[in-house]
Design a protein around this motif. Sequence first.
Motif, mmCIF file in Angstrom:
data_model
loop_
_atom_site.group_PDB
_atom_site.id
_atom_site.type_symbol
_atom_site.label_atom_id
_atom_site.label_comp_id
_atom_site.label_asym_id
_atom_site.label_seq_id
_atom_site.Cartn_x
_atom_site.Cartn_y
_atom_site.Cartn_z
ATOM 1 N N ARG A 2 30.925 109.162 132.139
ATOM 2 C CA ARG A 2 29.654 108.917 131.341
ATOM 3 C C ARG A 2 30.050 107.821 130.161
ATOM 4 N NH1 ARG A 2 25.781 111.886 132.919
ATOM 5 N NH2 ARG A 2 26.171 114.141 133.818
ATOM 6 N N CYS A 8 23.126 103.154 126.496
ATOM 7 C CA CYS A 8 23.246 103.917 127.898
ATOM 8 C C CYS A 8 23.936 105.099 127.606
ATOM 9 C CB CYS A 8 23.946 102.964 128.455
ATOM 10 S SG CYS A 8 23.110 101.667 129.220
ATOM 11 N N ARG A 11 24.747 108.142 130.237
ATOM 12 C CA ARG A 11 24.451 108.033 131.599
ATOM 13 C C ARG A 11 25.412 107.802 132.463
ATOM 14 N NH1 ARG A 11 19.803 104.229 132.129
ATOM 15 N NH2 ARG A 11 20.217 104.662 134.421
ATOM 16 N N SER A 12 25.498 108.143 133.607
ATOM 17 C CA SER A 12 26.700 108.212 134.276
ATOM 18 C C SER A 12 27.152 107.246 135.182
ATOM 19 C CB SER A 12 26.784 109.449 135.478
ATOM 20 O OG SER A 12 25.473 108.932 136.328
ATOM 21 N N LYS A 14 29.059 105.517 138.590
ATOM 22 C CA LYS A 14 29.906 105.754 139.746
ATOM 23 C C LYS A 14 31.183 105.170 139.955
ATOM 24 C CE LYS A 14 25.929 105.661 142.755
ATOM 25 N NZ LYS A 14 25.248 105.138 143.803
ATOM 26 N N GLU A 78 26.750 98.219 141.321
ATOM 27 C CA GLU A 78 25.877 99.356 141.508
ATOM 28 C C GLU A 78 25.425 99.771 140.097
ATOM 29 O OE1 GLU A 78 26.203 102.661 144.332
ATOM 30 O OE2 GLU A 78 27.342 101.090 145.620
ATOM 31 N N ASN A 79 26.578 99.906 139.405
ATOM 32 C CA ASN A 79 26.687 100.641 138.161
ATOM 33 C C ASN A 79 25.840 99.479 137.023
ATOM 34 O OD1 ASN A 79 28.028 102.976 138.386
ATOM 35 N ND2 ASN A 79 29.888 101.895 138.104
ATOM 36 N N THR A 81 23.553 97.177 138.004
ATOM 37 C CA THR A 81 21.963 97.321 138.531
ATOM 38 C C THR A 81 21.355 98.657 138.020
ATOM 39 O OG1 THR A 81 22.509 96.190 140.409
ATOM 40 C CG2 THR A 81 20.532 97.362 140.569
ATOM 41 N N ARG A 82 22.105 99.713 137.733
ATOM 42 C CA ARG A 82 21.345 100.908 137.388
ATOM 43 C C ARG A 82 21.231 100.924 136.011
ATOM 44 N NH1 ARG A 82 23.305 105.542 137.292
ATOM 45 N NH2 ARG A 82 25.634 104.839 137.794
ATOM 46 N N LEU A 83 22.160 100.165 135.205
ATOM 47 C CA LEU A 83 22.336 100.564 133.640
ATOM 48 C C LEU A 83 21.959 99.259 132.932
ATOM 49 C CD1 LEU A 83 25.711 102.825 133.536
ATOM 50 C CD2 LEU A 83 23.332 103.502 133.605
ATOM 51 N N THR A 85 19.860 96.263 133.877
ATOM 52 C CA THR A 85 19.243 95.471 134.035
ATOM 53 C C THR A 85 18.485 94.567 133.318
ATOM 54 O OG1 THR A 85 18.735 96.790 136.015
ATOM 55 C CG2 THR A 85 17.015 95.030 135.825
#
Length: 178
Positions: A2, A8, A11-12, A14, A78-79, A81-83, A85
């Motif tokens: 995290r 953030c 927030r986790s 990947k 991926e990380n 994009t999720r966190l 943007t």
Amino acid sequence: MRIAGGACKKRSLKVPKKGVRPTRGIVRAAIFNILGDMIKEAEVLDIFAGSGALGIEAVSRGAKGCVFVDNNTRLLRENITRLLTGKDIRIITADFRTALRRLKNRNFDVIIADPPYNRNYVQCVLEHIDRYHLLKKEGIIVIEQSRDEKFSTPEKYSKLKEKRYGDTTVSFFVYRDH
């Protein structure tokens, strides 16, 4: 894993199941506690970014933007994009030597490097940062390395601090000469 602080926080991320050594949360928190307000509005370079934990942590804590460098950027993308943007982010998928050459004369406030342990990358990273003029005057380099790894500090840099966490050493350098 995290994010330890900032927008953030908690927030986790990947992370790959094998083949990497992610920076432990306690070490990441210590790095950013030492950097303190230096990270605010900073332009950051994260070399050997892996999952992006260190660069994402920097942006979460107020860095203006971050350039991430790694050979394999699937999970990193991926990380981000999720966190992150909408943030000023650039990802370079390449060997660190090629990436640093591409960034020649782009100046960063903070450069973070977490190379694989005991492969003599620390010396090479420091030399490439110096050769390509990547750090602003009074900028900070943070390098995470094995406590057994040996390297010499280039003339233009002063070691600010060194902290040990088990088999990990984190070294902080400042650039004092242009």
